[in-house]
Write a protein that holds these residues in place. Structure first.
Motif, PDB file in Angstrom:
ATOM      1  N   ASP A   1       0.829  -1.211   0.000  1.00  0.00           N
ATOM      2  CA  ASP A   1       0.000   0.000   0.000  1.00  0.00           C
ATOM      3  C   ASP A   1       0.861   1.259   0.000  1.00  0.00           C
ATOM      4  O   ASP A   1       0.579   2.217  -0.725  1.00  0.00           O
ATOM      5  CB  ASP A   1      -0.945   0.004   1.202  1.00  0.00           C
ATOM      6  N   TRP A   2       1.903   1.273   0.833  1.00  0.00           N
ATOM      7  CA  TRP A   2       2.792   2.442   0.885  1.00  0.00           C
ATOM      8  C   TRP A   2       3.489   2.643  -0.464  1.00  0.00           C
ATOM      9  O   TRP A   2       3.642   3.767  -0.938  1.00  0.00           O
ATOM     10  CB  TRP A   2       3.830   2.297   1.982  1.00  0.00           C
ATOM     11  N   GLY A   3       3.958   1.549  -1.050  1.00  0.00           N
ATOM     12  CA  GLY A   3       4.616   1.648  -2.349  1.00  0.00           C
ATOM     13  C   GLY A   3       3.670   2.163  -3.422  1.00  0.00           C
ATOM     14  O   GLY A   3       4.048   2.983  -4.262  1.00  0.00           O
ATOM     15  N   LEU A   4       2.429   1.694  -3.403  1.00  0.00           N
ATOM     16  CA  LEU A   4       1.435   2.150  -4.378  1.00  0.00           C
ATOM     17  C   LEU A   4       1.131   3.628  -4.194  1.00  0.00           C
ATOM     18  O   LEU A   4       1.058   4.384  -5.166  1.00  0.00           O
ATOM     19  CB  LEU A   4       0.162   1.319  -4.243  1.00  0.00           C
ATOM     20  N   ARG A   5       0.996   4.058  -2.957  1.00  0.00           N
ATOM     21  CA  ARG A   5       0.767   5.487  -2.688  1.00  0.00           C
ATOM     22  C   ARG A   5       1.946   6.327  -3.171  1.00  0.00           C
ATOM     23  O   ARG A   5       1.771   7.401  -3.760  1.00  0.00           O
ATOM     24  CB  ARG A   5       0.538   5.720  -1.191  1.00  0.00           C
ATOM     25  N   GLY A   6       3.154   5.852  -2.886  1.00  0.00           N
ATOM     26  CA  GLY A   6       4.344   6.575  -3.337  1.00  0.00           C
ATOM     27  C   GLY A   6       4.402   6.651  -4.851  1.00  0.00           C
ATOM     28  O   GLY A   6       4.755   7.684  -5.420  1.00  0.00           O
ATOM     29  N   TYR A   7       4.061   5.562  -5.521  1.00  0.00           N
ATOM     30  CA  TYR A   7       4.049   5.551  -6.986  1.00  0.00           C
ATOM     31  C   TYR A   7       3.049   6.563  -7.522  1.00  0.00           C
ATOM     32  O   TYR A   7       3.342   7.289  -8.477  1.00  0.00           O
ATOM     33  CB  TYR A   7       3.718   4.143  -7.480  1.00  0.00           C
ATOM     34  N   ILE A   8       1.878   6.624  -6.912  1.00  0.00           N
ATOM     35  CA  ILE A   8       0.846   7.569  -7.359  1.00  0.00           C
ATOM     36  C   ILE A   8       1.317   9.007  -7.167  1.00  0.00           C
ATOM     37  O   ILE A   8       1.139   9.859  -8.043  1.00  0.00           O
ATOM     38  CB  ILE A   8      -0.484   7.303  -6.623  1.00  0.00           C
ATOM     39  N   VAL A   9       1.939   9.289  -6.031  1.00  0.00           N
ATOM     40  CA  VAL A   9       2.437  10.645  -5.767  1.00  0.00           C
ATOM     41  C   VAL A   9       3.517  11.022  -6.775  1.00  0.00           C
ATOM     42  O   VAL A   9       3.507  12.121  -7.346  1.00  0.00           O
ATOM     43  CB  VAL A   9       2.962  10.760  -4.319  1.00  0.00           C
ATOM     44  N   VAL A  10       4.460  10.111  -7.023  1.00  0.00           N
ATOM     45  CA  VAL A  10       5.535  10.392  -7.979  1.00  0.00           C
ATOM     46  C   VAL A  10       4.963  10.567  -9.376  1.00  0.00           C
ATOM     47  O   VAL A  10       5.381  11.467 -10.125  1.00  0.00           O
ATOM     48  CB  VAL A  10       6.602   9.268  -7.941  1.00  0.00           C
ATOM     49  N   GLU A  11       3.985   9.742  -9.744  1.00  0.00           N
ATOM     50  CA  GLU A  11       3.366   9.863 -11.057  1.00  0.00           C
ATOM     51  C   GLU A  11       2.657  11.207 -11.210  1.00  0.00           C
ATOM     52  O   GLU A  11       2.779  11.868 -12.255  1.00  0.00           O
ATOM     53  CB  GLU A  11       2.367   8.725 -11.263  1.00  0.00           C
TER      54      GLU A  11
END
Length: 157
Positions: A132-142
């Motif tokens: 979940d944290w990785g997915l959130r980070g990916y969304i923020v970076v995207e």
């Protein structure tokens, strides 16, 4: 013979006169009014923290009771897990990151040997949270990538 009624009240005119305050009473009153915001703040903080402290005390009492009636083999397991943490600390000399990773890692490995079901559940829950944290980070970076680099491409055309 003279009889008095048990239920009659003699009529007296009484008058209550409040005595003037002394200098000491005035000083104490002034001090109490000055300190009132601070005491109310302390009472508020106490009422907010009281349940947390009570639960902490209850946890301590429960832990003490558990340690008094520990299941057989608990203390040797605890010793092995603690020793694994010390070994991790010794092997992590020189690096602050190693000191943060090795002792909990070795302790976790030793605990997983004794408590495999709990270790599996812990790894599953931790893996889900990390995903979940990785997915959130990916969304923020995207989102940041789209905001910053699309503006650059539009302005350069």
């Amino acid at each position: 013979m003279f009889k008095l009624s048990l239920y009659s009240v003699p009529e007296h005119q009484s008058k209550y006169v409040e005595e003037p305050r002394t200098q000491l009473e005035e000083s104490i009153s002034h001090l109490r009014h000055y300190c009132e915001p601070y005491t109310s703040w302390c009472q508020e903080k106490y009422s907010q923290n009281k349940p947390k402290i009570q639960s902490l005390v209850q946890w301590g009492l429960d832990s003490y009771e558990y340690l008094q009636n520990a299941p057989p083999g608990f203390f040797p397991r605890l010793g092995v897990i603690g020793f694994a943490g010390v070994v991790g600390l010794v092997l992590a000399r020189g690096s602050k990151i190693k000191k943060l990773v090795y002792p909990p890692g070795f302790m976790g490995f030793a605990a997983s040997l004794y408590y495999p079901q709990q270790a599996i559940v812990f790894v599953q829950v931790s893996g889900e949270k990390l995903y979940d944290w990785g997915l959130r980070g990916y969304i923020v970076v995207e989102d940041l990538w789209k905001e910053n680099f699309q503006k650059v491409q539009i302005s350069s055309q």
